[in-house]
Each structure stands twice: as structure tokens, then as C-alpha cells.
Design a protein around this motif. Structure first.
Motif, PDB file in Angstrom:
ATOM      1  N   VAL A   1       0.845  -1.195   0.000  1.00 19.20           N
ATOM      2  CA  VAL A   1       0.000   0.000   0.000  1.00 19.20           C
ATOM      3  C   VAL A   1       0.880   1.244   0.000  1.00 19.20           C
ATOM      4  O   VAL A   1       1.746   1.401   0.861  1.00 19.20           O
ATOM      5  N   LEU A   2       0.634   2.135  -0.972  1.00 22.22           N
ATOM      6  CA  LEU A   2       1.360   3.405  -1.056  1.00 22.22           C
ATOM      7  C   LEU A   2       0.336   4.514  -1.237  1.00 22.22           C
ATOM      8  O   LEU A   2      -0.296   4.643  -2.291  1.00 22.22           O
ATOM      9  N   GLN A   3       0.146   5.317  -0.188  1.00 24.26           N
ATOM     10  CA  GLN A   3      -0.825   6.409  -0.208  1.00 24.26           C
ATOM     11  C   GLN A   3      -0.101   7.747  -0.049  1.00 24.26           C
ATOM     12  O   GLN A   3       0.481   8.032   0.993  1.00 24.26           O
ATOM     13  N   LEU A   4      -0.182   8.553  -1.107  1.00 22.76           N
ATOM     14  CA  LEU A   4       0.498   9.850  -1.137  1.00 22.76           C
ATOM     15  C   LEU A   4      -0.471  10.983  -1.473  1.00 22.76           C
ATOM     16  O   LEU A   4      -0.043  12.105  -1.739  1.00 22.76           O
ATOM     17  N   GLU A   5      -1.767  10.707  -1.454  1.00 19.68           N
ATOM     18  CA  GLU A   5      -2.745  11.695  -1.885  1.00 19.68           C
ATOM     19  C   GLU A   5      -2.807  12.920  -0.987  1.00 19.68           C
ATOM     20  O   GLU A   5      -2.383  12.890   0.160  1.00 19.68           O
ATOM     21  N   MET A   6      -3.347  14.007  -1.559  1.00 23.68           N
ATOM     22  CA  MET A   6      -3.574  15.258  -0.835  1.00 23.68           C
ATOM     23  C   MET A   6      -2.297  15.817  -0.229  1.00 23.68           C
ATOM     24  O   MET A   6      -2.215  16.101   0.963  1.00 23.68           O
ATOM     25  N   ASN A   7      -1.279  15.961  -1.085  1.00 20.35           N
ATOM     26  CA  ASN A   7      -0.035  16.607  -0.710  1.00 20.35           C
ATOM     27  C   ASN A   7       0.316  17.641  -1.778  1.00 20.35           C
ATOM     28  O   ASN A   7      -0.577  18.090  -2.514  1.00 20.35           O
ATOM     29  N   ARG A   8       1.568  18.002  -1.869  1.00 17.13           N
ATOM     30  CA  ARG A   8       2.016  18.966  -2.878  1.00 17.13           C
ATOM     31  C   ARG A   8       3.162  18.403  -3.704  1.00 17.13           C
ATOM     32  O   ARG A   8       4.075  19.122  -4.115  1.00 17.13           O
ATOM     33  N   LEU A   9       3.115  17.119  -3.929  1.00 20.25           N
ATOM     34  CA  LEU A   9       4.166  16.461  -4.704  1.00 20.25           C
ATOM     35  C   LEU A   9       4.153  16.959  -6.137  1.00 20.25           C
ATOM     36  O   LEU A   9       3.094  17.225  -6.719  1.00 20.25           O
ATOM     37  N   GLU A  10       5.332  17.063  -6.720  1.00 23.83           N
ATOM     38  CA  GLU A  10       5.444  17.563  -8.087  1.00 23.83           C
ATOM     39  C   GLU A  10       6.436  16.711  -8.866  1.00 23.83           C
ATOM     40  O   GLU A  10       6.991  15.740  -8.351  1.00 23.83           O
ATOM     41  N   GLY A  11       6.629  17.074 -10.129  1.00 25.41           N
ATOM     42  CA  GLY A  11       7.537  16.308 -10.971  1.00 25.41           C
ATOM     43  C   GLY A  11       6.850  15.089 -11.556  1.00 25.41           C
ATOM     44  O   GLY A  11       5.640  14.889 -11.393  1.00 25.41           O
ATOM     45  N   GLU A  12       7.604  14.256 -12.242  1.00 26.54           N
ATOM     46  CA  GLU A  12       7.043  13.091 -12.902  1.00 26.54           C
ATOM     47  C   GLU A  12       6.931  11.893 -11.964  1.00 26.54           C
ATOM     48  O   GLU A  12       7.661  11.793 -10.969  1.00 26.54           O
ATOM     49  N   ILE A  13       6.034  11.005 -12.294  1.00 21.97           N
ATOM     50  CA  ILE A  13       5.917   9.744 -11.559  1.00 21.97           C
ATOM     51  C   ILE A  13       7.087   8.866 -11.978  1.00 21.97           C
ATOM     52  O   ILE A  13       7.250   8.582 -13.168  1.00 21.97           O
ATOM     53  N   PRO A  14       7.922   8.431 -11.056  1.00 25.28           N
ATOM     54  CA  PRO A  14       9.084   7.617 -11.436  1.00 25.28           C
ATOM     55  C   PRO A  14       8.660   6.322 -12.127  1.00 25.28           C
ATOM     56  O   PRO A  14       7.801   5.599 -11.628  1.00 25.28           O
ATOM     57  N   SER A  15       9.262   6.052 -13.272  1.00 26.49           N
ATOM     58  CA  SER A  15       8.940   4.815 -13.976  1.00 26.49           C
ATOM     59  C   SER A  15       9.351   3.600 -13.157  1.00 26.49           C
ATOM     60  O   SER A  15       8.800   2.505 -13.328  1.00 26.49           O
ATOM     61  N   GLU A  16      10.285   3.804 -12.241  1.00 26.82           N
ATOM     62  CA  GLU A  16      10.759   2.703 -11.392  1.00 26.82           C
ATOM     63  C   GLU A  16       9.656   2.111 -10.508  1.00 26.82           C
ATOM     64  O   GLU A  16       9.786   0.977 -10.029  1.00 26.82           O
ATOM     65  N   LEU A  17       8.568   2.856 -10.296  1.00 29.02           N
ATOM     66  CA  LEU A  17       7.489   2.335  -9.455  1.00 29.02           C
ATOM     67  C   LEU A  17       6.896   1.052 -10.030  1.00 29.02           C
ATOM     68  O   LEU A  17       6.290   0.261  -9.311  1.00 29.02           O
ATOM     69  N   GLY A  18       7.077   0.844 -11.316  1.00 27.73           N
ATOM     70  CA  GLY A  18       6.587  -0.376 -11.943  1.00 27.73           C
ATOM     71  C   GLY A  18       7.234  -1.629 -11.396  1.00 27.73           C
ATOM     72  O   GLY A  18       6.749  -2.744 -11.623  1.00 27.73           O
ATOM     73  N   ASN A  19       8.341  -1.470 -10.654  1.00 27.09           N
ATOM     74  CA  ASN A  19       9.029  -2.620 -10.060  1.00 27.09           C
ATOM     75  C   ASN A  19       8.372  -3.106  -8.775  1.00 27.09           C
ATOM     76  O   ASN A  19       8.785  -4.130  -8.221  1.00 27.09           O
TER      77      ASN A  19
END
Length: 301
Positions: free
Chosen positions: A122-140
Motif C-alpha cells: 500500500v502506497l498512499q500519497l494523496e492530498m499533498n504537494r508532490l510535483e515532478g514526474e511519476i518515477p517509472s521505477e514504481l513499476g518494479n
């Protein structure tokens, strides 16, 4: 004399048992994992958290941290006033299963090192101020079941690699600044039950590959720049109950006729355009809310 010796033996046994129990209760966490927690604390203003950590106390007492068999397996700092950015060191928590940092004020980019958390479910990062691209590495993250990062400032394209997360059941990237086309690879997420891409800048046709998602119950693509027609493959979405595609540039709903209208609880589309140009096929939906309403995510604390 024998009674005293017996009492002494019993007392010693009790002490030993207490020591064993105590060591199990306060299992020693590897220094490397403690250092990662300290990095997270310092990089997100830990001293100002709603529920801060006493750095002199045992780690097992720290708010939101769960220890199992001497390792950190969960961090839940939901709505805890984290301000700052996530440290690259976070990838050092090799036994982490659950990471919930939702509803904070975390900025900066998503660290690529998160992809090193091979046990993460489980990875929950919602409702923040994150920016930039989604790392392609997350597919691992092959063990991941839930990935939510809606209501941030993420940009760039949705990585094709996300289609590698075969156990994923929920993917919500709504309300960001994502652009480009919806990756065909998302059609490989055979366990996916909910896909939310609402309110981004996605364009192009909706991939027919999404029609392979036999477990999909909720598909929210509203408020983008998607065009073309509803793919004929959508007729295979037998589990679909919620479909929101309003506020796009879709010009044909002809293929929706292949779906069982009785399966829908919610079907939102551009009904104003239907009346204005009469370019949509009449689609009889039972028990359906036909409204141009903004999609509201259900948040669970």
C-alpha cells in the motif's frame, strides 16, 4: 533449605521469562532502519508534527510506526502535518508493507528509491504537494495492491511501467497535471478494480486495452481532453458499475450499447452535448445518476 532453593529457582525463571518477553516486545530495530525514520522525521519537520516522535523513546512507541519481528513494516502518518520533502533514504526500509503519508503538505518529487521497497503493498500519497514526474521505477513494485496519489501537482506522462504491477487493485492519479495518452499497458492490470484519472490533461483515444480489465468496477476519466469514441472492447467490462467520462471530447457512445445498462450505479457523460448536437446514441441506464458533477474520492482514514 530446599524450599528456599526452589523459591530462588522459580524467581530466576520468572526473571528470565520477563527478559525474554521484554526483548520480544521491544525488539531491536536495525540501526539502518532507525536512520531512515530519523531522515523522514527531519526532512518533514518532525518537531512540528501533530503527533511527534520522542526520539529518546523506544521506536515501538513512535506514532504511526509498526514493528514486526524487529523490522519496520508500516508507517501511517495520515494527516499529521508533515511539511517538507521525502528523503531518498526511504528506500532503505526493505520490510515496509504499508506507507500512508496522505493529507499532509509534502512537496518535492517522489523519490525513485521507493521502488526498492519490494514488499510494499500500500502506497498512499494523496492530498499533498508532490510535483515532478511519476518515477517509472514504481513499476518494479510487484507486491503493490494500492497506489493513490491524487490531488498533487504531478506532471508528465503516466509511465508505461505501471502496467507491470500485476497485483494492483486500486490506482488513483486524479487531480494532477498529468499529460499524454493513457498507457495501453494499464490493460495488463488484470486485478484492477478501480482506476481514477479524473481532472488531468490526458488526451487521445481511450485505449481499447482497458476492456481487458474484467475485475474493474470503477473507471473515472472525467475532466480531461480525451477524444474519439468509446472502445468496443468496453462491452467486456462485465463488472463495471461506475463510469465517469464527462467533460472530454468523446464524439461517439455507440459501443456502449454492448454493455448491460442494469449493471451501472453511476454513468456520467456530457448530456448537455447530447441535447445540443444529438450526436450520442440513446443509452438506457437504469438506477443511474446522469450529472455533470465533479468526481469525489472517498477518503478513508
Amino acid at each position: 533449605m530446599k524450599i528456599k532453593k526452589l523459591q530462588a529457582s522459580c524467581s530466576l525463571a520468572i526473571v528470565v521469562c520477563c527478559m525474554i518477553f521484554g526483548s520480544a516486545l521491544y525488539a531491536v530495530v536495525p540501526k539502518s532502519e532507525k536512520n531512515v525514520l530519523l531522515s523522514l522525521y527531519h526532512s518533514t519537520g518532525g518537531e512540528n508534527w501533530n503527533n511527534t516522535w520522542d526520539l529518546n523513546a523506544d521506536i515501538s512507541t513512535w506514532h504511526g510506526v509498526t514493528i514486526k519481528k524487529g523490522h519496520v513494516v508500516e508507517i501511517n502518518l495520515f494527516r499529521n502535518n508533515l511539511v517538507g520533502s521525502l528523503p531518498e533514504e526511504i528506500g532503505g526500509l526493505k520490510h515496509l508493507v504499508h506507507l500512508n503519508l496522505a493529507f499532509n503538505v509534502i512537496g518535492g518529487e517522489i523519490p525513485k528509491s521507493i521502488a526498492e521497497l519490494k514488499k510494499l503493498e500500500v502506497l498512499q500519497l494523496e492530498m499533498n504537494r508532490l510535483e515532478g514526474e511519476i518515477p517509472s521505477e514504481l513499476g518494479n513494485l510487484q507486491a503493490l495492491v494500492k497506489l493513490t496519489a491524487f490531488n498533487n501537482f504531478l506532471s508528465g506522462r503516466i509511465p508505461e511501467s505501471l502496467g507491470n504491477m500485476q497485483k494492483l487493485k486500486e490506482l488513483n492519479l486524479s487531480s494532477n497535471n498529468l499529460t499524454g495518452r493513457i498507457p495501453n499497458s494499464l490493460g495488463e492490470l488484470s486485478q484492477l478494480e478501480s482506476l481514477g484519472l479524473f481532472e488531468n490533461k490526458l488526451y487521445g483515444a481511450i485505449p481499447g486495452e482497458l476492456g481487458k480489465l474484467g475485475q474493474l468496477k470503477e473507471l473515472v476519466l472525467a475532466n480531461n481532453e480525451l477524444g474519439g469514441e468509446i472502445p468496443k472492447e468496453f462491452g467486456q467490462l462485465a463488472s463495471l458499475q461506475i463510469l465517469q467520462i464527462q467533460n472530454n471530447n468523446i464524439f461517439s457512445f455507440d459501443n456502449m450499447g454492448q454493455l448491460n445498462s442494469g449493471q451501472f450505479l453511476v454513468f456520467d457523460y456530457d448530456k448537455v452535448e447530447e441535447k445540443k448536437e444529438n450526436k450520442y446514441r440513446d443509452f438506457d441506464v437504469i438506477r443511474t445518476r446522469m450529472a455533470d458533477t465533479k468526481f469525489e474520492d472517498e477518503i478513508e482514514e
